[in-house]
Design a protein around this motif. Structure first.
Motif, mmCIF file in Angstrom:
data_model
loop_
_atom_site.group_PDB
_atom_site.id
_atom_site.type_symbol
_atom_site.label_atom_id
_atom_site.label_comp_id
_atom_site.label_asym_id
_atom_site.label_seq_id
_atom_site.Cartn_x
_atom_site.Cartn_y
_atom_site.Cartn_z
ATOM 1 N N PRO A 1 0.939 -1.246 -0.058
ATOM 2 C CA PRO A 1 0.078 0.004 -0.052
ATOM 3 C C PRO A 1 0.830 1.395 -0.061
ATOM 4 C CG PRO A 1 0.141 -0.833 2.189
ATOM 5 C CD PRO A 1 0.882 -1.723 1.310
ATOM 6 N N GLN A 2 0.220 2.271 -0.444
ATOM 7 C CA GLN A 2 1.019 3.693 -0.747
ATOM 8 C C GLN A 2 0.605 4.164 0.505
ATOM 9 O OE1 GLN A 2 -0.240 5.398 -4.200
ATOM 10 N NE2 GLN A 2 0.989 3.918 -5.410
ATOM 11 N N GLN A 3 1.415 5.154 0.992
ATOM 12 C CA GLN A 3 1.350 5.957 2.322
ATOM 13 C C GLN A 3 -0.096 6.669 2.195
ATOM 14 O OE1 GLN A 3 2.705 5.400 5.201
ATOM 15 N NE2 GLN A 3 1.063 6.880 6.148
ATOM 16 N N GLU A 4 -0.185 7.252 0.998
ATOM 17 C CA GLU A 4 -1.594 8.319 0.746
ATOM 18 C C GLU A 4 -2.731 7.435 0.798
ATOM 19 O OE1 GLU A 4 -3.205 10.906 -2.706
ATOM 20 O OE2 GLU A 4 -1.725 9.395 -3.356
ATOM 21 N N PHE A 5 -2.712 6.091 0.651
ATOM 22 C CA PHE A 5 -4.046 5.056 0.695
ATOM 23 C C PHE A 5 -4.077 4.945 2.154
ATOM 24 C CE2 PHE A 5 -5.597 0.837 1.700
ATOM 25 C CZ PHE A 5 -6.728 0.985 0.986
ATOM 26 N N LEU A 6 -3.155 4.429 2.964
ATOM 27 C CA LEU A 6 -3.176 4.352 4.125
ATOM 28 C C LEU A 6 -3.734 5.343 5.183
ATOM 29 C CD1 LEU A 6 0.180 2.268 4.877
ATOM 30 C CD2 LEU A 6 -2.297 1.476 4.847
ATOM 31 N N SER A 7 -3.245 6.896 4.887
ATOM 32 C CA SER A 7 -3.932 7.840 5.402
ATOM 33 C C SER A 7 -5.213 8.501 4.882
ATOM 34 C CB SER A 7 -2.864 9.056 5.231
ATOM 35 O OG SER A 7 -2.794 9.393 4.184
ATOM 36 N N GLN A 8 -5.479 8.302 3.765
ATOM 37 C CA GLN A 8 -6.897 8.874 3.262
ATOM 38 C C GLN A 8 -7.631 8.033 2.737
ATOM 39 O OE1 GLN A 8 -5.942 11.840 0.498
ATOM 40 N NE2 GLN A 8 -4.152 12.572 1.531
ATOM 41 N N GLY A 9 -7.417 6.714 2.416
ATOM 42 C CA GLY A 9 -8.346 5.665 1.756
ATOM 43 C C GLY A 9 -8.189 5.886 0.314
ATOM 44 N N GLY A 10 -9.120 4.951 -0.339
ATOM 45 C CA GLY A 10 -8.720 4.855 -1.863
ATOM 46 C C GLY A 10 -9.816 4.577 -2.622
ATOM 47 N N THR A 11 -9.744 4.541 -3.783
ATOM 48 C CA THR A 11 -10.917 3.941 -4.714
ATOM 49 C C THR A 11 -10.253 2.866 -5.788
ATOM 50 O OG1 THR A 11 -12.043 6.085 -4.619
ATOM 51 C CG2 THR A 11 -12.545 4.796 -6.361
ATOM 52 N N ASP A 12 -11.072 1.958 -5.770
ATOM 53 C CA ASP A 12 -10.520 0.967 -6.799
ATOM 54 C C ASP A 12 -11.781 0.699 -8.059
ATOM 55 O OD1 ASP A 12 -9.886 -1.456 -7.941
ATOM 56 O OD2 ASP A 12 -9.566 -2.727 -6.104
ATOM 57 N N VAL A 13 -11.182 0.740 -9.094
ATOM 58 C CA VAL A 13 -12.064 0.702 -10.184
ATOM 59 C C VAL A 13 -12.822 -0.395 -10.568
ATOM 60 C CG1 VAL A 13 -10.936 2.683 -11.655
ATOM 61 C CG2 VAL A 13 -10.147 0.167 -11.833
ATOM 62 N N ALA A 14 -12.419 -1.453 -9.854
ATOM 63 C CA ALA A 14 -12.794 -2.835 -9.827
ATOM 64 C C ALA A 14 -13.759 -3.118 -8.735
ATOM 65 C CB ALA A 14 -11.966 -4.014 -10.038
ATOM 66 N N PRO A 15 -14.837 -4.152 -8.694
ATOM 67 C CA PRO A 15 -15.250 -4.589 -7.782
ATOM 68 C C PRO A 15 -14.429 -4.847 -6.596
ATOM 69 C CG PRO A 15 -16.512 -5.495 -9.517
ATOM 70 C CD PRO A 15 -15.231 -4.860 -10.048
ATOM 71 N N ILE A 16 -14.927 -4.811 -5.387
ATOM 72 C CA ILE A 16 -14.032 -4.934 -4.245
ATOM 73 C C ILE A 16 -14.853 -6.036 -3.165
ATOM 74 C CG2 ILE A 16 -13.094 -4.024 -2.016
ATOM 75 C CD1 ILE A 16 -13.107 -1.458 -3.465
ATOM 76 N N SER A 17 -14.229 -6.981 -2.858
ATOM 77 C CA SER A 17 -14.792 -8.088 -2.163
ATOM 78 C C SER A 17 -14.140 -7.849 -0.550
ATOM 79 C CB SER A 17 -14.265 -9.627 -2.499
ATOM 80 O OG SER A 17 -14.859 -9.887 -3.900
ATOM 81 N N THR A 18 -14.913 -8.187 0.403
ATOM 82 C CA THR A 18 -14.815 -8.047 1.756
ATOM 83 C C THR A 18 -15.444 -9.248 2.378
ATOM 84 O OG1 THR A 18 -16.511 -6.624 2.340
ATOM 85 C CG2 THR A 18 -14.365 -5.572 1.735
ATOM 86 N N THR A 19 -15.049 -9.583 3.768
ATOM 87 C CA THR A 19 -15.617 -10.620 4.296
ATOM 88 C C THR A 19 -15.800 -10.410 5.665
ATOM 89 O OG1 THR A 19 -15.471 -13.087 4.788
ATOM 90 C CG2 THR A 19 -13.390 -11.628 4.676
ATOM 91 N N THR A 20 -16.836 -10.895 6.408
ATOM 92 C CA THR A 20 -17.046 -10.664 7.768
ATOM 93 C C THR A 20 -16.059 -11.685 8.468
ATOM 94 O OG1 THR A 20 -18.703 -12.290 7.632
ATOM 95 C CG2 THR A 20 -19.385 -10.114 7.664
#
Length: 183
Positions: free
Chosen positions: A111-130
């Motif tokens: 991860p880039q530092q900018e992502f870690l501090s501000q979040g980010g956007t992915d152009v593809a669908p993003i899978s998460t899980t509980t």
């Protein structure tokens, strides 16, 4: 009317637009049949996305140098549309405003530092899980990232596609592409 037909009608109406429902009440069943077809193909696209073809969907979307159209453009559209519609359906659930923790495991990334501090956007669908153990399994590599997302309401839960998934025990919540997340 059988309970199966009643359930199918309720599900179709959740996917239809107000315009479609008005026409269906007016006796134009062709629009309702069309909405049911869109619903089925959207649900099928979610099932497909839960399997290995997700790579064929996501990789071209993330390829910023790609000069040709996406080979699965219709599938991408169906996945994105179904995620948005399923999230809207999830908004009516009794637990829609219950906070939940979602996990995302990614292998082979830094991860880039900018992502870690501000979040980010992915152009593809993003899978998460509980399920933390599922995210850890997906992040197994020498350079990996494990993200924790606190989703406070249905507006940030993503769409629960567990019941559509080829792997329902993974408890997958899917976000549409271009969703901004802060982890």
């Amino acid at each position: 009317m059988s309970s199966h037909a009643t359930a199918r009608t309720r599900t179709a109406s959740a996917w239809s637009t107000p315009c479609t429902r008005r026409r269906a009440r007016a006796g134009d069943s062709s629009r309702m049949d069309c909405a049911a077809t869109v619903m089925r193909t959207g649900l099928c696209s979610q099932r497909l996305y839960s399997m290995a073809p997700y790579k064929s969907i996501n990789t071209p979307l993330r390829d910023t140098a790609r000069a040709t159209p996406h080979g699965l453009a219709v599938t991408v559209m169906l996945v994105q549309g179904a995620v948005k519609k399923l999230r809207a359906v999830g908004a009516t659930a009794a637990d829609s405003n219950v906070e939940m923790v979602l996990w995302r495991g990614m292998a082979g990334v830094q991860p880039q530092q900018e992502f870690l501090s501000q979040g980010g956007t992915d152009v593809a669908p993003i899978s998460t899980t509980t399920e933390l153990k599922v995210a850890v399994r997906y992040s197994s590599s020498t350079s990996s990232v494990l993200l924790r997302l606190r989703a406070k309401s249905f507006m940030s839960h993503g769409a629960d596609i567990s019941y559509l998934s080829a792997f329902p025990a993974e408890r997958e919540f899917l976000y549409h592409g271009t969703h901004h997340s802060r982890f």
